[in-house]
Scaffold this motif. Structure first.
Motif, PDB file in Angstrom:
ATOM      1  N   MET A   1       0.848  -1.172   0.000  1.00 15.34           N
ATOM      2  CA  MET A   1       0.000   0.000   0.000  1.00 15.34           C
ATOM      3  C   MET A   1       0.895   1.236   0.000  1.00 15.34           C
ATOM      4  O   MET A   1       1.913   1.276   0.667  1.00 15.34           O
ATOM      5  CB  MET A   1      -0.914  -0.008   1.224  1.00 15.34           C
ATOM      6  N   HIS A   2       0.479   2.232  -0.762  1.00 13.96           N
ATOM      7  CA  HIS A   2       1.194   3.506  -0.823  1.00 13.96           C
ATOM      8  C   HIS A   2       0.289   4.604  -0.265  1.00 13.96           C
ATOM      9  O   HIS A   2      -0.938   4.530  -0.391  1.00 13.96           O
ATOM     10  CB  HIS A   2       1.566   3.853  -2.265  1.00 13.96           C
ATOM     11  N   TYR A   3       0.926   5.605   0.321  1.00 12.10           N
ATOM     12  CA  TYR A   3       0.189   6.716   0.907  1.00 12.10           C
ATOM     13  C   TYR A   3       0.631   8.029   0.269  1.00 12.10           C
ATOM     14  O   TYR A   3       1.775   8.167  -0.143  1.00 12.10           O
ATOM     15  CB  TYR A   3       0.435   6.800   2.419  1.00 12.10           C
ATOM     16  N   PHE A   4      -0.300   8.956   0.231  1.00  9.91           N
ATOM     17  CA  PHE A   4      -0.019  10.304  -0.259  1.00  9.91           C
ATOM     18  C   PHE A   4      -0.710  11.262   0.700  1.00  9.91           C
ATOM     19  O   PHE A   4      -1.832  10.994   1.158  1.00  9.91           O
ATOM     20  CB  PHE A   4      -0.593  10.484  -1.674  1.00  9.91           C
ATOM     21  N   SER A   5      -0.055  12.370   1.011  1.00  6.13           N
ATOM     22  CA  SER A   5      -0.720  13.392   1.812  1.00  6.13           C
ATOM     23  C   SER A   5      -0.135  14.753   1.485  1.00  6.13           C
ATOM     24  O   SER A   5       1.028  14.865   1.075  1.00  6.13           O
ATOM     25  CB  SER A   5      -0.591  13.107   3.312  1.00  6.13           C
ATOM     26  N   GLN A   6      -0.953  15.749   1.669  1.00  3.34           N
ATOM     27  CA  GLN A   6      -0.501  17.132   1.528  1.00  3.34           C
ATOM     28  C   GLN A   6      -1.371  18.025   2.391  1.00  3.34           C
ATOM     29  O   GLN A   6      -2.523  17.708   2.689  1.00  3.34           O
ATOM     30  CB  GLN A   6      -0.494  17.579   0.067  1.00  3.34           C
ATOM     31  N   LEU A   7      -0.792  19.140   2.786  1.00 12.65           N
ATOM     32  CA  LEU A   7      -1.451  20.103   3.659  1.00 12.65           C
ATOM     33  C   LEU A   7      -1.019  21.497   3.223  1.00 12.65           C
ATOM     34  O   LEU A   7       0.173  21.748   3.051  1.00 12.65           O
ATOM     35  CB  LEU A   7      -1.023  19.846   5.116  1.00 12.65           C
ATOM     36  N   PHE A   8      -1.969  22.381   3.003  1.00  6.48           N
ATOM     37  CA  PHE A   8      -1.645  23.765   2.670  1.00  6.48           C
ATOM     38  C   PHE A   8      -2.872  24.621   2.924  1.00  6.48           C
ATOM     39  O   PHE A   8      -3.932  24.114   3.296  1.00  6.48           O
ATOM     40  CB  PHE A   8      -1.143  23.920   1.226  1.00  6.48           C
ATOM     41  N   ASN A   9      -2.731  25.929   2.732  1.00  2.00           N
ATOM     42  CA  ASN A   9      -3.831  26.868   2.954  1.00  2.00           C
ATOM     43  C   ASN A   9      -4.223  27.550   1.658  1.00  2.00           C
ATOM     44  O   ASN A   9      -3.363  27.947   0.871  1.00  2.00           O
ATOM     45  CB  ASN A   9      -3.438  27.943   3.982  1.00  2.00           C
ATOM     46  N   TYR A  10      -5.536  27.677   1.459  1.00  2.72           N
ATOM     47  CA  TYR A  10      -6.062  28.517   0.388  1.00  2.72           C
ATOM     48  C   TYR A  10      -6.249  29.917   0.952  1.00  2.72           C
ATOM     49  O   TYR A  10      -6.633  30.088   2.109  1.00  2.72           O
ATOM     50  CB  TYR A  10      -7.405  27.985  -0.124  1.00  2.72           C
TER      51      TYR A  10
END
Length: 180
Positions: free
Chosen positions: A1-10
């Motif tokens: 299994m592979h994971y992806f994540s990201q976090l940012f602000n609009y």
């Protein structure tokens, strides 16, 4: 299994981002999304939470080896369920692929929440898993391709949604200025 994540602000308040969610497609950066069909929408009279279920129709350019090995076509469908909670100012969206799910699944979760500076925090995660247990090397290649494709689409989605929000609110500000 592979994971992806990201976090940012609009750079928009939560209320603008939530309205913009319904205007995200079509946009020129996400041309792979061809159709959006609302299957169900319900507002809970006690909580005010809006639940929406949609089916997104996409066209993905799959490598020849994937089409030969697994069959199928470039047409793909994704089930998306969103919950908008105006009381807590949270919007959550979960999605899963319907097409070729017997070979691979992609579970995506997105959450929009207000940030203290008036912007909106975007948190995205995805779990991508090939379901081809007999051919581990094929499963690894498939997962790697899916993660790469997901990352490309996530990047395009961010650019496209930023443009949609900018255009949506610039147009509204221009109309308001004309009426004043």
């Amino acid at each position: 299994m592979h994971y992806f994540s990201q976090l940012f602000n609009y750079d928009h308040p939560w209320s603008h981002v939530v309205i913009g969610m319904w205007h995200k497609y079509p946009n020129p950066h996400c041309s792979h999304v061809l159709s959006i069909d609302v299957v169900d929408r319900f507002v809970d009279p006690n909580t005010g939470i809006i639940r929406t279920e949609r089916i997104l129709g996409c066209k993905q350019k799959a490598p020849t080896w994937i089409v030969k090995l697994f069959g199928g076509s470039e047409d793909a469908f994704v089930r998306e369920v969103s919950f908008i909670d105006p009381a807590t100012q949270t919007a959550t969206i979960t999605s899963v692929n319907l097409s070729l799910s017997q070979f691979a699944t992609c579970y995506e979760s997105i959450r929009y929440t207000p940030s203290p500076d008036g912007r909106t925090t975007f948190a995205q995660t995805a779990e991508i898993q090939a379901r081809v247990a007999l051919w581990r090397s094929a499963a690894d290649k498939l997962e790697n391709w899916l993660v790469q494709r997901f990352e490309q689409n996530a990047h395009l989605g961010k650019i496209g949604f930023t443009d949609v929000l900018r255009q949506l609110w610039e147009n509204r500000e221009q109309q308001t200025a004309k009426q004043s």
